[in-house]
Design an enzyme around this catalytic site. Structure first.
Site, PDB file in Angstrom:
ATOM      1  N   GLU A  16      41.569  49.379  31.969  1.00 51.96           N
ATOM      2  CA  GLU A  16      40.260  49.032  31.435  1.00 51.96           C
ATOM      3  C   GLU A  16      39.196  49.211  32.511  1.00 51.96           C
ATOM      4  O   GLU A  16      39.262  48.604  33.571  1.00 51.96           O
ATOM      5  CB  GLU A  16      40.332  47.567  30.974  1.00 51.96           C
ATOM      6  CG  GLU A  16      38.996  46.912  30.747  1.00 51.96           C
ATOM      7  CD  GLU A  16      39.130  45.393  30.571  1.00 51.96           C
ATOM      8  OE1 GLU A  16      40.267  44.874  30.538  1.00 51.96           O
ATOM      9  OE2 GLU A  16      38.088  44.743  30.472  1.00 51.96           O
ATOM     10  N   ASP A  43      38.230  39.140  26.866  1.00 50.63           N
ATOM     11  CA  ASP A  43      37.846  40.532  26.657  1.00 50.63           C
ATOM     12  C   ASP A  43      39.013  41.463  26.904  1.00 50.63           C
ATOM     13  O   ASP A  43      39.251  42.400  26.149  1.00 50.63           O
ATOM     14  CB  ASP A  43      36.707  40.921  27.601  1.00 50.63           C
ATOM     15  CG  ASP A  43      35.354  40.684  26.952  1.00 50.63           C
ATOM     16  OD1 ASP A  43      35.351  40.395  25.738  1.00 50.63           O
ATOM     17  OD2 ASP A  43      34.338  40.782  27.662  1.00 50.63           O
ATOM     18  N   ASP A  85      41.679  38.112  30.692  1.00 48.78           N
ATOM     19  CA  ASP A  85      40.741  37.189  30.045  1.00 48.78           C
ATOM     20  C   ASP A  85      40.599  37.569  28.566  1.00 48.78           C
ATOM     21  O   ASP A  85      41.296  38.456  28.078  1.00 48.78           O
ATOM     22  CB  ASP A  85      39.377  37.214  30.758  1.00 48.78           C
ATOM     23  CG  ASP A  85      38.738  38.594  30.711  1.00 48.78           C
ATOM     24  OD1 ASP A  85      39.323  39.510  30.071  1.00 48.78           O
ATOM     25  OD2 ASP A  85      37.655  38.780  31.293  1.00 48.78           O
ATOM     26  N   ASP A  92      42.183  43.225  31.998  1.00 50.51           N
ATOM     27  CA  ASP A  92      41.894  41.926  32.608  1.00 50.51           C
ATOM     28  C   ASP A  92      42.645  40.814  31.893  1.00 50.51           C
ATOM     29  O   ASP A  92      42.899  40.896  30.701  1.00 50.51           O
ATOM     30  CB  ASP A  92      40.389  41.622  32.518  1.00 50.51           C
ATOM     31  CG  ASP A  92      39.575  42.529  33.428  1.00 50.51           C
ATOM     32  OD1 ASP A  92      40.176  43.127  34.345  1.00 50.51           O
ATOM     33  OD2 ASP A  92      38.358  42.644  33.205  1.00 50.51           O
TER      34      ASP A  92
END
Ligand code: 0RA
Length: 653
Positions: free
Chosen positions: A436, A518, A516, A514
């Site tokens: 990403e 998102d 998280d 990541d």
């Protein structure tokens, strides 16, 4: 003990003498995988399905309408049904109670005697004796002929006689078992896994009630209980699966019929999405690879809608021929058949082979569709309009797809500029990380072992394939890059699209995002893409998810990584020199970008230390529903799902 009624001609009367003894149970304990598939969590749940399947057989034979499954606090299981109860009379040849024979002799369930049972599960159906062999403790209780009989076992060996323990005016069987932890790798039952199967069974067996009770206390100190029952059968199932999609016709088309001892039930609905979802079952077992029943269904859909379209001038203005798949865009359907002697073939034995089934299904479904089209001209028009749009979109998609592939040839098989390839050319030894963002991509490029690890950075959120039209998908830069970098292409054969993975360049495709919200959204977007367009890569076990750490715990030069809260606490504790040692610092990694190349290598990319989660599809039906819900048009159910069920999404390893 009970009387023995010996009349094999009378199908309603099953008794001790019908039971054929075949094999010993030592084999099951020696090679459990051969009988229950595996000894992991899947095998553990299979034990429950095995017992429930026997109860369902009682339902199919017309004697049982209620099955209750209880998960006890110690992870033992009880399955209660109100069927006829396992026969308890004396088995002539073996000079034992039929109950003991059913419970201790492999394949003695009575199911191999074709005359006795109407239908029974093909892939399951190894018998309750297998469950018995793999349990440290099992108790069978039978309510039958006014009495309650009981026998107990350990590892398949009786530890008591068959004894009468009471009286009852009811009939039925109750099986309680505790799986053997020296054979099963885990004993922890997942409520949600069992619930998904019970729900499915309720839809597949109209009128049957399945209740699931979890006596283990949850975080709030409560027990869980759900009851599954469907009066609408597969029509309700289709509506449930399409709950996050927009339907085209008011109610699903529901077909029920029977011919030559083959029972057929089908339900179908069209929605505004672009994906085709046909799920199929044989004797309540999901046939992942389809088979003759699905062929029959498709044949009927193409034949009837094509005829109707031709007769009513729908295809007049089209410059190219309509194809079978145009009739299936936005189609959600369930095809369920019950056959006496199912033959399974295919790689994973998930494909029905019985050739007679094709024409039976095609005929029964065809007749119903004919009526539907005659009686519902408005709905018929909506479907045919959609077919025409699908055909034009298919043309556009084909052109877009060819562009991707042609461009690849024109540029001399040129790989995407963003790809940092590895030097090794053996796919089995090569890995590609889909990363990403460009900045994390940069770090990964520095950190990797360029010998066998390639990096393809993806820009932000990739296209949501659940919402986009097909040609848009092939025009999308990130998606084009993935096709080219991976070396796979979509080819058409007999009007079917097939993913050619012969030139796949990496056998590990690792999604690295990541840690998280998102990041997990992007992971889901990429997974949705693989699920819809590159499914064989998942089926072959080539897709992985990287697991970057969540925390770095530091004290001076000393440091440890932590992947979850427990890890973190342990790391803090082990580094602290005194209580509340404030020289121990905790850094929360919000993104891959916060790690330097060396850290990323150490924690996430180095094969000797990293954890990769392999993506598998346990249950394609549920998986489809989850993806359509997570990625589809309606936002509320998605939010609700993520908030309440996220940990249950069954798309991880
Ligand atoms: C053998 C024969 C019959 C039923 C069963 C087994 C049976 C097994 C299980 C396992 C769980 N629940 C069950 N219920 C029934 C036929 C019985 C008859 O003809 O009376």
């Amino acid at each position: 003990m009970s009387e023995i009624v010996d009349d094999p001609q009378d199908r309603g009367n099953y008794d001790a003498s019908n039971i054929q003894a075949l094999e010993g149970l030592e084999a099951v304990r020696k090679r459990p995988g051969m009988y229950i598939g595996s000894t992991d969590t899947k095998g553990l749940h299979h034990l429950v399905y095995e017992v429930v399947d026997n109860s369902i057989d009682e339902h199919l034979a017309g004697y049982c309408d209620m099955i209750t499954t209880i998960i006890h606090p110690d992870n033992s299981i009880t399955v209660i049904d109100n069927g006829r109860g396992i026969p308890t009379g004396m088995h002539e040849k073996l000079q034992k109670s039929a109950l003991e024979v059913v419970m201790t002799v492999l394949h003695a369930g009575g199911k191999f005697d074709k005359d006795t049972y109407k239908v029974s599960g093909g892939l399951h159906g190894v018998g309750v004796s297998c469950v018995n062999a793999l349990s440290v403790y099992l108790k069978a209780e039978v309510r039958r002929e006014g009495k309650i009989f009981q026998q107990e076992y350990s590892k398949g060996i009786p530890t008591s006689e068959v004894v009468v323990v009471g009286e009852s005016t009811e009939t039925g069987t109750t099986i309680t078992f505790k799986p053997d932890n020296t054979i099963l790798e885990t004993l922890e039952y997942k409520y949600e896994t069992l619930a998904v199967r019970m729900r499915e069974l309720a839809y597949l067996n109209q009128g049957l009630t399945l209740s699931l009770i979890d006596e283990r206390l949850d975080d709030e100190g409560k027990i869980k209980q759900e009851t599954f029952h469907s009066e609408g059968g597969l029509a309700e199932f289709v509506t449930y699966l399409d709950q996050s999609r927009t339907s085209i016709i008011a109610n699903p088309i529901h077909v029920i019929g029977k011919e030559d001892n083959v029972e057929v039930e089908v339900a179908l609905q069209y929605n505004t999405s672009y994906s085709e979802n046909i799920f199929s079952y044989v004797n309540n077992i999901n046939t992942r690879e389809g088979g003759t029943h699905v062929s029959g269904f498709r044949r009927a859909v193409t034949r009837l809608f094509k005829q109707y379209g031709d007769d009513n001038g729908f295809f007049k203005k089209m410059k190219f021929a309509v194809s079978g798949e145009d009739f299936r865009e936005g189609l959600t359907a369930i095809v369920s058949v019950k056959v006496q002697e199912p033959q399974f073939k295919g790689q994973t034995k998930g494909e029905l082979g019985n050739s007679e089934v094709t024409s039976i299904v095609s005929q029964i479904v065809g007749e119903k569709l004919k009526h539907f089209l005659e009686e519902n001209p408005n709905e018929a028009r909506k479907i045919l309009d959609k077919v025409v749009v699908a055909a034009s979109a298919r043309e556009a998609a084909r052109k877009a797809r060819e562009m991707v592939q042609r461009k690849n040839i024109l540029t001399g098989g040129g790989l995407p500029g963003k790809l940092a390839d590895c030097s090794n050319k053996h796919p089995a030894e090569s890995e590609i990380f889909l990363v990403e963002g460009d900045s994390a991509g940069g770090t990964a490029k520095q950190g990797r072992d360029r010998h066998f690890q390639a990096i393809l950075p993806l820009r932000g959120k990739i296209l949501n394939v659940e919402k986009a039209m097909e040609h848009k998908i092939y025009e999308n830069e990130e998606i084009k890059n993935m096709f080219i970098a991976l070396g796979v292409s979509i080819e058409e054969k007999d009007g079917e699209k097939i993913l050619n993975i012969e030139k796949l360049r990496y056998h590990k495709v690792v999604i690295m995002c990541d840690a998280d919200v998102d990041g997990s959204h992007i992971t889901t977007l990429i997974l949705t893409f693989f699920f819809r367009f590159m499914r064989p890569l998942i089926d072959n076990g080539y897709i992985y998810i990287a697991a970057p750490p969540l925390y770095l715990v530091k004290r001076g030069k000393d440091f440890k990584y932590a992947w979850n809260e427990a890890d973190r606490k342990e790391a803090v504790l082990s580094m602290s020199k005194k209580e509340n040692d404030d020289s121990v610092k905790i850094q929360r990694y919000k993104g891959l970008g916060e790690m330097n190349a060396e850290q990323l290598w150490d924690t996430t990319m180095d094969p000797t230390t990293r954890t990769l989660r392999q993506v598998t599809i346990e249950d394609a039906v549920e998986c489809d529903r989850v993806f359509s819900m997570l990625m589809g048009e309606e936002v509320p159910p998605r939010r609700h799902f993520i908030e309440t069920h996220a940990k249950y999404a069954r798309i991880d390893a």
